[in-house]
Motif scaffolding. Structure first.
Motif, mmCIF file in Angstrom:
data_model
loop_
_atom_site.group_PDB
_atom_site.id
_atom_site.type_symbol
_atom_site.label_atom_id
_atom_site.label_comp_id
_atom_site.label_asym_id
_atom_site.label_seq_id
_atom_site.Cartn_x
_atom_site.Cartn_y
_atom_site.Cartn_z
ATOM 1 N N CYS A 139 0.934 -1.217 0.146
ATOM 2 C CA CYS A 139 0.021 0.087 0.015
ATOM 3 C C CYS A 139 0.963 1.350 -0.013
ATOM 4 C CB CYS A 139 -0.987 0.075 1.181
ATOM 5 S SG CYS A 139 -2.094 -1.278 1.052
ATOM 6 N N ALA A 140 1.842 1.273 0.783
ATOM 7 C CA ALA A 140 2.789 2.582 0.864
ATOM 8 C C ALA A 140 3.557 2.547 -0.480
ATOM 9 C CB ALA A 140 3.610 2.222 2.157
ATOM 10 N N LEU A 141 3.865 1.660 -0.941
ATOM 11 C CA LEU A 141 4.635 1.779 -2.102
ATOM 12 C C LEU A 141 3.680 2.163 -3.386
ATOM 13 C CD1 LEU A 141 6.954 -1.637 -2.294
ATOM 14 C CD2 LEU A 141 7.536 0.866 -2.087
ATOM 15 N N ALA A 142 2.409 1.898 -3.335
ATOM 16 C CA ALA A 142 1.635 2.363 -4.316
ATOM 17 C C ALA A 142 1.249 3.960 -4.040
ATOM 18 C CB ALA A 142 0.084 1.672 -4.269
ATOM 19 N N VAL A 143 1.294 4.077 -2.898
ATOM 20 C CA VAL A 143 0.998 5.696 -2.744
ATOM 21 C C VAL A 143 2.203 6.465 -3.017
ATOM 22 C CG1 VAL A 143 0.567 7.222 -0.852
ATOM 23 C CG2 VAL A 143 -0.697 5.196 -0.893
ATOM 24 N N LEU A 144 3.331 6.008 -2.640
ATOM 25 C CA LEU A 144 4.549 6.624 -3.037
ATOM 26 C C LEU A 144 4.888 6.535 -4.444
ATOM 27 C CD1 LEU A 144 7.222 5.325 -0.348
ATOM 28 C CD2 LEU A 144 6.105 7.374 -0.456
ATOM 29 N N GLY A 145 4.504 5.625 -5.156
ATOM 30 C CA GLY A 145 4.759 5.331 -6.706
ATOM 31 C C GLY A 145 3.967 6.529 -7.201
ATOM 32 N N GLY A 146 2.428 6.826 -6.832
ATOM 33 C CA GLY A 146 1.730 7.584 -7.290
ATOM 34 C C GLY A 146 2.279 9.159 -7.138
ATOM 35 N N LEU A 147 2.944 9.480 -5.858
ATOM 36 C CA LEU A 147 3.527 10.587 -5.490
ATOM 37 C C LEU A 147 4.717 11.051 -6.505
ATOM 38 C CD1 LEU A 147 3.353 10.918 -1.821
ATOM 39 C CD2 LEU A 147 2.056 12.245 -3.314
ATOM 40 N N VAL A 148 5.457 9.724 -6.631
ATOM 41 C CA VAL A 148 6.740 9.915 -7.756
ATOM 42 C C VAL A 148 6.315 10.400 -9.140
ATOM 43 C CG1 VAL A 148 8.323 8.768 -9.086
ATOM 44 C CG2 VAL A 148 8.271 8.626 -6.516
ATOM 45 N N LEU A 149 5.072 9.652 -9.490
ATOM 46 C CA LEU A 149 4.528 10.178 -11.048
ATOM 47 C C LEU A 149 4.173 11.494 -11.079
ATOM 48 C CD1 LEU A 149 2.524 7.004 -11.684
ATOM 49 C CD2 LEU A 149 4.554 7.867 -13.032
ATOM 50 N N ILE A 150 3.329 11.997 -9.838
ATOM 51 C CA ILE A 150 2.900 13.170 -9.845
ATOM 52 C C ILE A 150 4.044 14.414 -9.829
ATOM 53 C CG2 ILE A 150 1.494 14.968 -8.395
ATOM 54 C CD1 ILE A 150 -0.291 12.730 -7.438
ATOM 55 N N ILE A 151 5.135 13.833 -9.002
ATOM 56 C CA ILE A 151 5.974 15.255 -8.703
ATOM 57 C C ILE A 151 6.961 14.867 -9.924
ATOM 58 C CG2 ILE A 151 7.886 15.604 -7.323
ATOM 59 C CD1 ILE A 151 6.065 14.793 -4.866
ATOM 60 N N PHE A 152 7.572 13.989 -10.365
ATOM 61 C CA PHE A 152 8.428 13.817 -11.285
ATOM 62 C C PHE A 152 8.188 13.815 -12.886
ATOM 63 C CE2 PHE A 152 10.435 12.640 -7.098
ATOM 64 C CZ PHE A 152 11.441 13.768 -6.916
ATOM 65 N N THR A 153 6.872 13.683 -13.003
ATOM 66 C CA THR A 153 6.674 13.622 -14.605
ATOM 67 C C THR A 153 6.012 14.873 -14.886
ATOM 68 O OG1 THR A 153 4.794 12.504 -14.146
ATOM 69 C CG2 THR A 153 6.662 11.052 -14.442
ATOM 70 N N ARG A 154 5.991 15.025 -16.389
ATOM 71 C CA ARG A 154 5.365 16.193 -16.936
ATOM 72 C C ARG A 154 4.238 15.888 -17.651
ATOM 73 N NH1 ARG A 154 8.747 21.451 -16.754
ATOM 74 N NH2 ARG A 154 10.400 20.646 -15.226
#
Length: 111
Positions: A96-111
């Motif tokens: 669960c934590a990895l899924a949330v962190l993965g979503g945050l990474v997609l939001i922050i580091f992708t355009r």
């Protein structure tokens, strides 16, 4: 000025959000279920908020803790099975934590 909407991108984001939310909910509920089967029922102490709709009394909290202890004693699992269930629960919570962190990474580091 002409505004165009990329509907395919909209559908992709919708499906990704739907799948991610289902994954998080499924793994969290499975983790809680495994945690209970391991005999480690999470009992949360009551919190008193001024704007709370329902406040759990101390008596209800003690009753919940007593019921949790009783269900832990009645478990038909062996000690090793309980340990495996606890490890599985922690793995589910980690996913669960990895899924949330993965979503945050997609939001922050992708355009």
């Amino acid at each position: 000025m002409n505004i165009t909407i990329d509907w395919l991108a909209f559908v992709e984001v919708f499906i990704a959000a739907l799948v991610a939310s289902v994954v998080v909910v499924v793994f969290y509920s499975l983790g809680l279920r495994l945690l209970v089967r391991a005999g480690r029922v999470p009992v949360v102490a009551p919190a008193e908020f001024t704007d709370a709709i329902a406040i759990i009394t101390e008596k209800e909290s003690k009753r919940a803790a007593k019921a949790a202890a009783k269900s832990a004693r009645k478990s038909p699992l062996t000690a090793q099975q309980k340990q495996v269930a606890a490890v599985g629960a922690y793995i589910c919570f980690s996913l669960c934590a990895l899924a949330v962190l993965g979503g945050l990474v997609l939001i922050i580091f992708t355009r």
